[in-house]
Design an enzyme around this catalytic site. Structure first.
Site, short mmCIF file in Angstrom:
data_model
loop_
_atom_site.label_atom_id
_atom_site.label_comp_id
_atom_site.label_asym_id
_atom_site.label_seq_id
_atom_site.Cartn_x
_atom_site.Cartn_y
_atom_site.Cartn_z
N HIS A 183 0.82 -1.22 0.00
CA HIS A 183 0.00 0.00 0.00
C HIS A 183 0.85 1.26 0.00
O HIS A 183 0.38 2.33 -0.37
CB HIS A 183 -0.94 0.02 1.21
CG HIS A 183 -2.05 -0.98 1.11
ND1 HIS A 183 -1.97 -2.24 1.63
CD2 HIS A 183 -3.27 -0.90 0.52
CE1 HIS A 183 -3.10 -2.88 1.39
NE2 HIS A 183 -3.90 -2.12 0.71
N GLY A 184 2.09 1.17 0.45
CA GLY A 184 2.95 2.34 0.49
C GLY A 184 4.18 2.03 1.31
O GLY A 184 4.20 1.06 2.06
#
Lengths: 475, 79
Positions: free
Chosen positions: A324-325
């Site tokens: 996601h990051g």
């Protein structure tokens, strides 16, 4: 042009007609690939070539792997090709973070300064996972290499799944290409219904909840515990309606063209425990990680029994988190989910016996769904806050009951949430029910259209909260 | 059903705790109640122990159905 943009429906209609009109076989496949690519270039004019590069690499990787004889060399070649397929994803996703980790005034930092401004090509995760899955499948022998470049291109570029999934498998789509542009009444009707439901979830539910969540999360320190709790609960329903809505529009669009995509959400907020939640939320991502990361790892670690299982789960979920990051908040999100899923899996049988003998079944169903929802919602703070520090501050404010006047509205968001829960219960219940009579179905469709149109008018009139981009476009 | 297939079927019945389970070549995880990713590894490990063989990660990832699993297993047994 996002899927929730009404111009998209017009384009989809025209594309559906064109694909059906073009002669079946190579011309139709070529037209689909070409139209899909045009769609992608219009969305992502700066870095569309990354998609073409990844697709080309995956195509040739399949061909090469199918020709090299078994042995050590083939294994090494596979590792190199798989790395190359995933390299653009790693580069675009983590380059900006890598830049920020460098000392601010080093020589290297100056040379890399452009990297901080790199924009993630839309959908890069989704098409990279499709490509990587294909390369792995050809290597292990569960999918023969596709020799026909047009067929492969039609699958890789197929626009409904391109921008934010569902993450497809080539072995799921390739056998369906014969249905492309072949009209099937049942499929078209269910496709239109999926698009209508998707638009409802996105425009009526997600976009209605978004401004309330944004208002609190843009400056959480100005709010008390009640505001934070409400905004956090709203966010859980917002992100579900946003992404499940998007997925339904993608699935519906593909059905109009004759292709069945993977189901991405199965009423996750009715999940009975955390492993159950991960079987219902972003299914195409969790099943990708299950098949290509978790199962091989767990198999390697099988001699360590429970510890091997727990280790494989934690490792897999940390990867899901940092997908996601690159922030620590995402790593912690993965770590917590991995640990909780491992705990839940290993202790489920005992806990289940305990609760079943003490609590009546209907009560248990509601209690379990509520507990699972609350646990996941608490972890979503890591996902929505601007970083780990802010998330920790929010946890502290929530658990110490930070004071503050309630500024977050209740009526409109709660109606939107009630609509999602009603939809989820209806879908769960309707699976075993007889089809609804025609008058009831059509009343439902008209009501949904009316809600969508009136929500759109409202969003536009409140100029600040126009139709929002899909949350998952940034992954 | 050959003796080999009966032995494989017995492993399936034991792992999935279902004495009436009948296996067939095209059978996949979705056809069997309780065949999830966790039980899948238990199944593979029980097959390994019962037949005194070892599978590689690649072989396990490549299995598409029970038939392919049995073919791979039979290939490892002494003729």
């Amino acid at each position: 042009m996002a899927f929730s943009d009404l111009r998209y429906l017009l384009v989809l209609g025209i594309v559906t007609l064109i694909v059906h009109a073009i002669p079946q076989g190579a011309p139709r496949l070529l037209a689909t690939a070409f139209i899909s690519l045009l769609f992608y270039v219009s969305l992502n004019p700066g870095t569309w070539y990354v998609l073409v590069a990844v697709a080309t690499l995956a195509y040739f990787s399949g061909l090469v792997l199918s020709r090299v004889p078994e042995g050590r060399a083939r294994g090494m070649l596979f590792a190199a090709l798989l790395t190359a397929t995933l390299l653009p994803l790693l580069f675009f996703k983590y380059a900006a973070t890598a830049y920020h980790l460098l000392p601010p005034d080093g020589d290297l930092a100056v040379r890399w300064s452009t990297m901080a401004n790199i924009i993630l090509p839309i959908g890069i995760s989704f098409y990279s996972f499709l490509a990587a899955g294909y390369v792995i499948d050809v290597f292990v022998g569960s999918q023969p290499a596709e020799r026909n470049a047009i067929r492969f291109g039609a699958v890789m570029f197929f626009f409904p799944h391109l921008t934010a999934g569902p993450i497809e498998r080539a072995r799921h789509l390739l056998p369906q290409l014969g249905n492309l542009g072949v009209f099937n009444y049942e499929r078209a009707v269910t496709g239109l219904r999926a698009i209508l439901t998707g638009l409802f979830l996105k425009i009526v539910v997600a976009d209605t909840l978004a401004p309330y969540v944004d208002a609190v999360y843009s400056a959480p320190r100005n709010h008390g515990a009640v505001d934070l709790a409400l905004a956090t609960i709203y966010f859980s329903f917002q992100v579900y309606a946003d992404f499940a809505g998007y997925s339904l529009i993608a699935i519906g669009s593909a059905r109009l063209l004759g292709i069945e995509l993977t189901i991405n959400f199965m009423q996750p907020w009715l999940s009975q425990n955390l492993p159950d939640y991960w079987r219902r939320w972003h299914i195409s991502l969790s099943s990708w990680f299950r098949d290509y990361v978790f199962m091989p790892l767990q198999f390697q670690a099988r001699r360590w029994g429970k510890y091997g299982l727990a280790g494989a789960l934690v490792f897999t979920f940390v990867l899901v988190g940092i997908w996601h990051g690159a922030g620590f908040n995402f790593a912690v999100f993965g770590l917590i989910h991995g640990a909780l899923v491992a705990f839940s899996t290993l202790t489920f049988a005992r806990r289940d016996r305990f609760w079943r003998s003490r609590v009546p079944r209907p009560v248990l169903l509601v209690l379990r769904a509520t507990t699972t929802f609350l646990i996941v919602t608490l972890t979503f703070i890591l996902f929505r806050a601007s970083g780990l520090r802010e998330a920790l501050w929010i946890y502290k404010a929530l658990f110490t009951g930070a004071e503050g006047v309630r500024t977050v509205a209740l009526t409109k968001p709660l109606i939107a949430i009630a609509a999602v829960i009603a939809y989820d219960l209806l879908v769960t219940w309707a699976k075993d029910a007889k089809p609804f009579p025609v008058w009831l179905r059509w009343s439902g469709y008209y009501a949904a259209v009316a809600c969508i149109v009136s929500a759109m008018i409202q969003h536009v009139s409140q100029a600040s909260s126009n139709v929002q981009q899909f949350i998952y476009f940034k992954f | 059903m050959s003796n080999f297939e009966t032995r494989v079927q017995n492993v399936f019945r034991e792992v999935f705790d279902n004495p009436d389970l009948n296996i067939y070549r095209e059978m996949q995880a979705k056809h069997v109640v309780g065949w999830d990713s966790l039980n899948h590894i238990t199944l593979i490990m029980t097959l390994e122990e019962t037949f005194k063989v070892k599978f590689s990660t690649r072989e396990v990832m490549g299995f598409q159905n029970v038939g392919e699993m049995m073919d791979s297993l039979r290939g490892k047994l002494p003729a």
